[in-house]
Design an enzyme around this catalytic site. Structure first.
Site, PDB file in Angstrom:
ATOM      1  N   ILE A  16       0.821  -1.206   0.000  1.00  0.00           N
ATOM      2  CA  ILE A  16       0.000   0.000   0.000  1.00  0.00           C
ATOM      3  C   ILE A  16       0.860   1.263   0.000  1.00  0.00           C
ATOM      4  O   ILE A  16       0.597   2.212  -0.713  1.00  0.00           O
ATOM      5  CB  ILE A  16      -0.934   0.037   1.243  1.00  0.00           C
ATOM      6  CG1 ILE A  16      -1.823  -1.211   1.283  1.00  0.00           C
ATOM      7  CG2 ILE A  16      -1.757   1.310   1.282  1.00  0.00           C
ATOM      8  CD1 ILE A  16      -2.788  -1.351   0.140  1.00  0.00           C
ATOM      9  N   ARG A  39      -5.394  -8.541   6.880  1.00  0.00           N
ATOM     10  CA  ARG A  39      -4.568  -7.998   7.956  1.00  0.00           C
ATOM     11  C   ARG A  39      -3.799  -6.802   7.406  1.00  0.00           C
ATOM     12  O   ARG A  39      -3.108  -6.917   6.385  1.00  0.00           O
ATOM     13  CB  ARG A  39      -3.567  -9.039   8.480  1.00  0.00           C
ATOM     14  CG  ARG A  39      -4.209 -10.312   9.011  1.00  0.00           C
ATOM     15  CD  ARG A  39      -4.907 -10.055  10.337  1.00  0.00           C
ATOM     16  NE  ARG A  39      -5.422 -11.291  10.910  1.00  0.00           N
ATOM     17  CZ  ARG A  39      -6.708 -11.566  11.044  1.00  0.00           C
ATOM     18  NH1 ARG A  39      -7.618 -10.714  10.623  1.00  0.00           N
ATOM     19  NH2 ARG A  39      -7.086 -12.700  11.605  1.00  0.00           N
ATOM     20  N   ALA A  77      16.897   6.591  21.803  1.00  0.00           N
ATOM     21  CA  ALA A  77      16.443   5.484  20.963  1.00  0.00           C
ATOM     22  C   ALA A  77      16.529   5.883  19.500  1.00  0.00           C
ATOM     23  O   ALA A  77      16.632   7.065  19.176  1.00  0.00           O
ATOM     24  CB  ALA A  77      15.010   5.108  21.316  1.00  0.00           C
ATOM     25  N   SER A 114       3.881  -3.346  18.939  1.00  0.00           N
ATOM     26  CA  SER A 114       2.445  -3.457  18.648  1.00  0.00           C
ATOM     27  C   SER A 114       2.183  -4.640  17.735  1.00  0.00           C
ATOM     28  O   SER A 114       1.876  -4.472  16.548  1.00  0.00           O
ATOM     29  CB  SER A 114       1.946  -2.169  17.977  1.00  0.00           C
ATOM     30  OG  SER A 114       2.123  -1.064  18.810  1.00  0.00           O
ATOM     31  N   GLU A 139      19.863  15.728  11.672  1.00  0.00           N
ATOM     32  CA  GLU A 139      19.561  17.105  11.294  1.00  0.00           C
ATOM     33  C   GLU A 139      18.098  17.493  11.501  1.00  0.00           C
ATOM     34  O   GLU A 139      17.788  18.670  11.637  1.00  0.00           O
ATOM     35  CB  GLU A 139      19.986  17.387   9.853  1.00  0.00           C
ATOM     36  CG  GLU A 139      19.246  16.571   8.810  1.00  0.00           C
ATOM     37  CD  GLU A 139      19.732  16.842   7.395  1.00  0.00           C
ATOM     38  OE1 GLU A 139      18.900  16.817   6.483  1.00  0.00           O
ATOM     39  OE2 GLU A 139      20.939  17.081   7.216  1.00  0.00           O
TER      40      GLU A 139
END
Length: 183
Positions: A16, A39, A77, A114, A139
């Site tokens: 998609i 799904r 992270a 998730s 940046e």
């Protein structure tokens, strides 16, 4: 319990969207009972997060998160580059976002963020014996670094300044570490 009895077989995958970080696909699957369903799946390259402890405090960065339309306080992270070793990425992200280098770094746990719709996995590391280096954010990254106590982290959670899963997991791991000396 056998996981096979819940397995869904992919019949077709329809791309998609393909972005710089994520892609979205719709899979048609055959269910265990023989019926079909769809799904919607977000594909992600994976990420690292670092519980960095210095002088009894946890390093966090505050930055604006567009998806939430607000600033968040989070542990350092970032996403994995293609083929990048998660340990190398953890060292890189810690230094880029905070300027600190870890003398000691180890994997605490890896977890899916998730699994109902995304394959993103986060590798959470504990970094200790830190030395100051130079901050070098991406940046398009604007952030503020802070070293906070466990009590401050818990207060930030109550105030929803900390509300993401990786940082909440890190706070609880840090609490266990302080109480037991082990994670």
């Amino acid at each position: 319990m056998s996981h096979k009895k819940f397995e869904e077989t992919t019949i077709e995958t329809k791309p998609i969207y393909q972005g710089k970080i994520i892609s979205l696909q719709v899979d048609t699957v055959r269910l265990p009972n023989g019926n079909t369903s769809t799904r919607e799946i977000v594909k992600h390259p994976g990420a690292v997060a670092v519980l960095a402890l210095v002088d009894g405090k946890m390093l966090v960065v505050e930055q604006f998160r567009k998806a939430l339309e607000k600033s968040q306080v989070e542990i350092p992270a970032g996403k994995l580059d293609p083929g990048e070793d998660p340990l190398d990425a953890a060292r890189r992200e810690l230094e880029e976002e905070t300027g600190y280098r870890a003398g000691s770094i180890r994997l605490l746990h890896s977890f899916y963020t998730s699994p109902g719709f995304a394959d993103e996995i986060v590798h959470l590391y504990l970094a200790e014996d830190l030395t100051v280096g130079e901050v070098n954010p991406d940046e398009d990254e604007f952030l503020e670094i802070e070293a906070i106590t466990l009590e401050q982290a818990q207060q930030y959670m109550k105030e929803w300044r900390i509300s993401d899963a990786k940082t909440i997991t890190a706070v609880y791991a840090w609490q266990v570490y302080q109480l037991t000396g082990r994670i």
